[in-house]
Design an enzyme around this catalytic site. Structure first.
Site, PDB file in Angstrom:
ATOM      1  N   ASP A 153       0.873  -1.179   0.000  1.00  0.00           N
ATOM      2  CA  ASP A 153       0.000   0.000   0.000  1.00  0.00           C
ATOM      3  C   ASP A 153       0.910   1.230   0.000  1.00  0.00           C
ATOM      4  OD1 ASP A 153      -1.664  -2.184   0.703  1.00  0.00           O
ATOM      5  OD2 ASP A 153      -3.031  -0.859   1.792  1.00  0.00           O
TER       6      ASP A 153
ATOM      7  N   LYS B 254      -6.832   3.401  -3.231  1.00  0.00           N
ATOM      8  CA  LYS B 254      -7.207   3.400  -1.816  1.00  0.00           C
ATOM      9  C   LYS B 254      -7.419   4.832  -1.353  1.00  0.00           C
ATOM     10  CE  LYS B 254      -5.088   2.108   2.660  1.00  0.00           C
ATOM     11  NZ  LYS B 254      -3.960   1.385   3.270  1.00  0.00           N
TER      12      LYS B 254
ATOM     13  N   LYS C 180     -10.185   0.356  -2.322  1.00  0.00           N
ATOM     14  CA  LYS C 180     -10.051   0.101  -0.890  1.00  0.00           C
ATOM     15  C   LYS C 180     -10.437   1.355  -0.115  1.00  0.00           C
ATOM     16  CE  LYS C 180      -6.752  -1.226   2.744  1.00  0.00           C
ATOM     17  NZ  LYS C 180      -5.395  -1.740   3.034  1.00  0.00           N
TER      18      LYS C 180
END
Length: 220
Positions: free
Chosen positions: A91, A154, A184
């Site tokens: 991430d 995300k 996400k």
């Protein structure tokens, strides 16, 4: 439909997360034990906590976290080392300032550097910090992530003063790249009602630190 989601179904979408700077190895071990008990999809930890014993779970680590103001080569190296130490997913945080300034080529190059630093099979999630961005910037950063070969976009780190995930941002991200990239939602999701709203808006993964409390709000 989201109203019919069960606890097991939602757990299968959860990255059970511990990214507090004061986290210890014992805290991470407890996180993994809880993750197994809850049946979540993955754990997400700081790269300095790797390697971890998490048999049966996906392991995610962050890169350029939480500010994104690291040199792209540093992010790429951090991501590569994390993968070498057992991470299956990365991430990464974009250079939020570049996005605010409208320099989407810089955002693209940043993501590309990380993508090229890790194996093709490693899942790459790109953290946009949506609460700090305009709708235009969110769309352009999602498209840059797609062009760079990311697997997910995300919303947030959960550490930015502007805030975390919002239903509006998730919906915009899903409208832009949904069906091609995962979405996400992460940052400030503390109740089942909020999680359900994020899923309804198009989230395909949830980043949660209080996973147990959220999951207890869904039926068995």
């Amino acid at each position: 439909m989201p109203d019919a989601l069960t606890r097991v179904q939602v757990a299968a979408m959860v990255d059970h997360t511990l990214l507090k700077p004061e986290a210890t190895a014992a805290d991470v071990a407890a996180l993994i034990d809880e993750a197994r008990a809850l049946g979540v999809y993955a754990v997400c930890v700081s790269p300095s906590m790797l390697p971890v014993r998490a048999d049966g779970l996906r392991v995610a680590a962050v890169a350029g976290f939480p500010s994104g103001k690291h040199h792209s080569l540093i992010k790429g190296s951090e991501a590569r080392l994390a993968v070498q130490q057992g991470a299956h997913e990365i991430d990464m945080v974009i250079d939020v300032g570049a996005a605010v300034a409208g320099d989407y080529n810089a955002v693209l190059a940043d993501i590309l550097t990380v993508r090229q630093g890790i194996a093709d099979e490693t899942v790459l999630k790109v953290i946009l910090e949506t609460a700090a961005l305009s709708d235009e910037a969110i769309v352009e950063c999602c498209l840059a992530a797609e062009r760079a070969g990311a697997n997910f976009v995300k919303t947030s780190t959960g550490f930015h003063p502007a805030g975390g995930a919002s239903v509006e941002a998730v919906r915009l991200m899903a409208q832009t790249v949904g069906g091609r990239l995962g979405v996400k939602a992460s940052g400030g999701i503390r109740t089942a009602e909020t999680a359900r709203a994020m899923i309804e808006a198009g989230a395909t993964r949830l980043g949660l630190s209080g996973s147990r409390a959220v999951l207890e709000g869904f039926p068995d």
